[in-house]
Design a protein around this motif. Structure first.
Motif, PDB file in Angstrom:
ATOM      1  N   LEU A  63       3.884  14.301 -11.443  1.00 39.65           N
ATOM      2  CA  LEU A  63       3.053  13.130 -11.147  1.00 39.65           C
ATOM      3  C   LEU A  63       3.241  12.648  -9.716  1.00 39.65           C
ATOM      4  O   LEU A  63       2.308  12.089  -9.123  1.00 39.65           O
ATOM      5  CB  LEU A  63       3.322  12.019 -12.151  1.00 39.65           C
ATOM      6  CG  LEU A  63       2.814  12.306 -13.573  1.00 39.65           C
ATOM      7  CD1 LEU A  63       3.141  11.145 -14.500  1.00 39.65           C
ATOM      8  CD2 LEU A  63       1.336  12.615 -13.591  1.00 39.65           C
ATOM      9  N   CYS A  64       4.416  12.854  -9.142  1.00 42.45           N
ATOM     10  CA  CYS A  64       4.602  12.550  -7.712  1.00 42.45           C
ATOM     11  C   CYS A  64       3.654  13.391  -6.868  1.00 42.45           C
ATOM     12  O   CYS A  64       3.022  12.888  -5.930  1.00 42.45           O
ATOM     13  CB  CYS A  64       6.041  12.825  -7.286  1.00 42.45           C
ATOM     14  SG  CYS A  64       7.180  11.485  -7.553  1.00 42.45           S
ATOM     15  N   VAL A  65       3.556  14.671  -7.212  1.00 40.29           N
ATOM     16  CA  VAL A  65       2.658  15.568  -6.474  1.00 40.29           C
ATOM     17  C   VAL A  65       1.208  15.133  -6.672  1.00 40.29           C
ATOM     18  O   VAL A  65       0.419  15.107  -5.716  1.00 40.29           O
ATOM     19  CB  VAL A  65       2.866  17.036  -6.909  1.00 40.29           C
ATOM     20  CG1 VAL A  65       1.825  17.944  -6.283  1.00 40.29           C
ATOM     21  CG2 VAL A  65       4.271  17.498  -6.548  1.00 40.29           C
ATOM     22  N   MET A 122       0.839  -1.183   0.000  1.00 41.16           N
ATOM     23  CA  MET A 122       0.000   0.000   0.000  1.00 41.16           C
ATOM     24  C   MET A 122       0.882   1.244   0.000  1.00 41.16           C
ATOM     25  O   MET A 122       1.815   1.368   0.786  1.00 41.16           O
ATOM     26  CB  MET A 122      -0.903  -0.038   1.240  1.00 41.16           C
ATOM     27  CG  MET A 122      -1.840   1.097   1.340  1.00 41.16           C
ATOM     28  SD  MET A 122      -3.134   0.870   0.164  1.00 41.16           S
ATOM     29  CE  MET A 122      -4.265   2.086   0.671  1.00 41.16           C
ATOM     30  N   LEU A 123       0.581   2.152  -0.896  1.00 38.05           N
ATOM     31  CA  LEU A 123       1.314   3.399  -1.042  1.00 38.05           C
ATOM     32  C   LEU A 123       0.833   4.396   0.010  1.00 38.05           C
ATOM     33  O   LEU A 123      -0.357   4.586   0.196  1.00 38.05           O
ATOM     34  CB  LEU A 123       1.045   3.944  -2.459  1.00 38.05           C
ATOM     35  CG  LEU A 123       1.898   5.072  -2.982  1.00 38.05           C
ATOM     36  CD1 LEU A 123       3.358   4.632  -3.096  1.00 38.05           C
ATOM     37  CD2 LEU A 123       1.396   5.502  -4.348  1.00 38.05           C
ATOM     38  N   ASN A 124       1.788   5.023   0.710  1.00 35.04           N
ATOM     39  CA  ASN A 124       1.383   6.070   1.654  1.00 35.04           C
ATOM     40  C   ASN A 124       1.975   7.406   1.210  1.00 35.04           C
ATOM     41  O   ASN A 124       2.757   7.474   0.264  1.00 35.04           O
ATOM     42  CB  ASN A 124       1.763   5.721   3.093  1.00 35.04           C
ATOM     43  CG  ASN A 124       3.243   5.591   3.285  1.00 35.04           C
ATOM     44  OD1 ASN A 124       4.016   6.267   2.629  1.00 35.04           O
ATOM     45  ND2 ASN A 124       3.659   4.715   4.180  1.00 35.04           N
ATOM     46  N   LEU A 125       1.628   8.451   1.887  1.00 34.60           N
ATOM     47  CA  LEU A 125       1.978   9.804   1.478  1.00 34.60           C
ATOM     48  C   LEU A 125       3.488  10.046   1.423  1.00 34.60           C
ATOM     49  O   LEU A 125       3.970  10.824   0.604  1.00 34.60           O
ATOM     50  CB  LEU A 125       1.313  10.803   2.440  1.00 34.60           C
ATOM     51  CG  LEU A 125       1.146  12.230   1.972  1.00 34.60           C
ATOM     52  CD1 LEU A 125       0.376  12.287   0.666  1.00 34.60           C
ATOM     53  CD2 LEU A 125       0.436  13.055   3.024  1.00 34.60           C
ATOM     54  N   THR A 126       4.238   9.365   2.269  1.00 34.96           N
ATOM     55  CA  THR A 126       5.683   9.616   2.309  1.00 34.96           C
ATOM     56  C   THR A 126       6.448   8.962   1.159  1.00 34.96           C
ATOM     57  O   THR A 126       7.545   9.415   0.834  1.00 34.96           O
ATOM     58  CB  THR A 126       6.275   9.129   3.650  1.00 34.96           C
ATOM     59  OG1 THR A 126       6.024   7.744   3.808  1.00 34.96           O
ATOM     60  CG2 THR A 126       5.710   9.922   4.813  1.00 34.96           C
ATOM     61  N   THR A 127       5.899   7.930   0.544  1.00 34.98           N
ATOM     62  CA  THR A 127       6.627   7.244  -0.532  1.00 34.98           C
ATOM     63  C   THR A 127       6.915   8.170  -1.712  1.00 34.98           C
ATOM     64  O   THR A 127       8.079   8.319  -2.101  1.00 34.98           O
ATOM     65  CB  THR A 127       5.873   5.983  -0.979  1.00 34.98           C
ATOM     66  OG1 THR A 127       5.662   5.145   0.157  1.00 34.98           O
ATOM     67  CG2 THR A 127       6.663   5.234  -2.030  1.00 34.98           C
ATOM     68  N   PRO A 128       5.903   8.827  -2.309  1.00 32.63           N
ATOM     69  CA  PRO A 128       6.234   9.759  -3.394  1.00 32.63           C
ATOM     70  C   PRO A 128       7.072  10.942  -2.917  1.00 32.63           C
ATOM     71  O   PRO A 128       7.909  11.462  -3.655  1.00 32.63           O
ATOM     72  CB  PRO A 128       4.873  10.248  -3.897  1.00 32.63           C
ATOM     73  CG  PRO A 128       3.876   9.288  -3.391  1.00 32.63           C
ATOM     74  CD  PRO A 128       4.460   8.683  -2.149  1.00 32.63           C
ATOM     75  N   ILE A 174      -3.541  10.344  -2.856  1.00 36.65           N
ATOM     76  CA  ILE A 174      -3.505   9.627  -1.577  1.00 36.65           C
ATOM     77  C   ILE A 174      -4.221  10.449  -0.512  1.00 36.65           C
ATOM     78  O   ILE A 174      -5.045   9.926   0.246  1.00 36.65           O
ATOM     79  CB  ILE A 174      -2.044   9.325  -1.153  1.00 36.65           C
ATOM     80  CG1 ILE A 174      -1.399   8.312  -2.098  1.00 36.65           C
ATOM     81  CG2 ILE A 174      -1.986   8.816   0.280  1.00 36.65           C
ATOM     82  CD1 ILE A 174       0.111   8.204  -1.938  1.00 36.65           C
ATOM     83  N   TYR A 175      -3.922  11.728  -0.476  1.00 31.94           N
ATOM     84  CA  TYR A 175      -4.506  12.634   0.514  1.00 31.94           C
ATOM     85  C   TYR A 175      -6.033  12.709   0.388  1.00 31.94           C
ATOM     86  O   TYR A 175      -6.741  12.805   1.391  1.00 31.94           O
ATOM     87  CB  TYR A 175      -3.883  14.021   0.345  1.00 31.94           C
ATOM     88  CG  TYR A 175      -4.399  15.059   1.303  1.00 31.94           C
ATOM     89  CD1 TYR A 175      -4.018  15.056   2.641  1.00 31.94           C
ATOM     90  CD2 TYR A 175      -5.270  16.048   0.864  1.00 31.94           C
ATOM     91  CE1 TYR A 175      -4.500  15.999   3.528  1.00 31.94           C
ATOM     92  CE2 TYR A 175      -5.751  17.002   1.739  1.00 31.94           C
ATOM     93  CZ  TYR A 175      -5.364  16.981   3.066  1.00 31.94           C
ATOM     94  OH  TYR A 175      -5.834  17.928   3.932  1.00 31.94           O
TER      95      TYR A 175
END
Length: 135
Positions: free
Chosen positions: A74-76, A1-7, A82-83
């Motif tokens: 795209l990271c943003v 699962m991707l969380n906010l800190t990964t990008p 996610i947010y």
């Protein structure tokens, strides 16, 4: 699962990469201006060839920068998704961001190879001139 800190982890890396790309661009722009001035004073086919090589390298750097900016953008977007509660879409967007970064790095390697090839040509000319001078 991707969380906010990964990008968010990619931000410093991409920022430094874009800075390095910009420095390459500025260095090449200076070299091109110098070669142009040399050509105005002493036209030569060799200078035209060097300028052609530099033009291709500038185009590569432009592509590298564009893909790097796209990756950061795209990271943003992935962080925003996610947010706002779209984790599945964020994973796909982040994946595309990583692909853009990979292509940008590949183009960087190609530009580096072109730079090395150009330097080797100049060095071989110097060696040949030195051999001729010693005869």
């Amino acid at each position: 699962m991707l969380n906010l800190t990964t990008p968010a982890l990619l931000f410093p890396a991409i920022s430094l990469l874009l800075l390095a790309y910009t420095n390459r661009y500025l260095a090449l722009a200076g070299i091109i201006r110098g070669l142009y001035d040399d050509y105005q004073q002493h036209p030569s086919d060799k200078l035209v060839q060097q300028i052609g090589n530099l033009r291709r390298r500038i185009a590569l750097i432009k592509g590298m920068q564009s893909l790097g900016v796209g990756s950061l953008f795209l990271c943003v977007v992935a962080m925003f998704m996610i947010y706002t509660g779209w984790p599945q879409s964020a994973q796909y967007i982040f994946g595309v961001s990583l692909l853009l970064l990979i292509v940008s790095l590949g183009m960087s390697l190609l530009e580096l190879r072109m730079s090395t090839d150009a330097l080797n040509i100049l060095l071989s000319d110097l060696v040949a001139a030195e051999r001729e001078r010693q005869r």
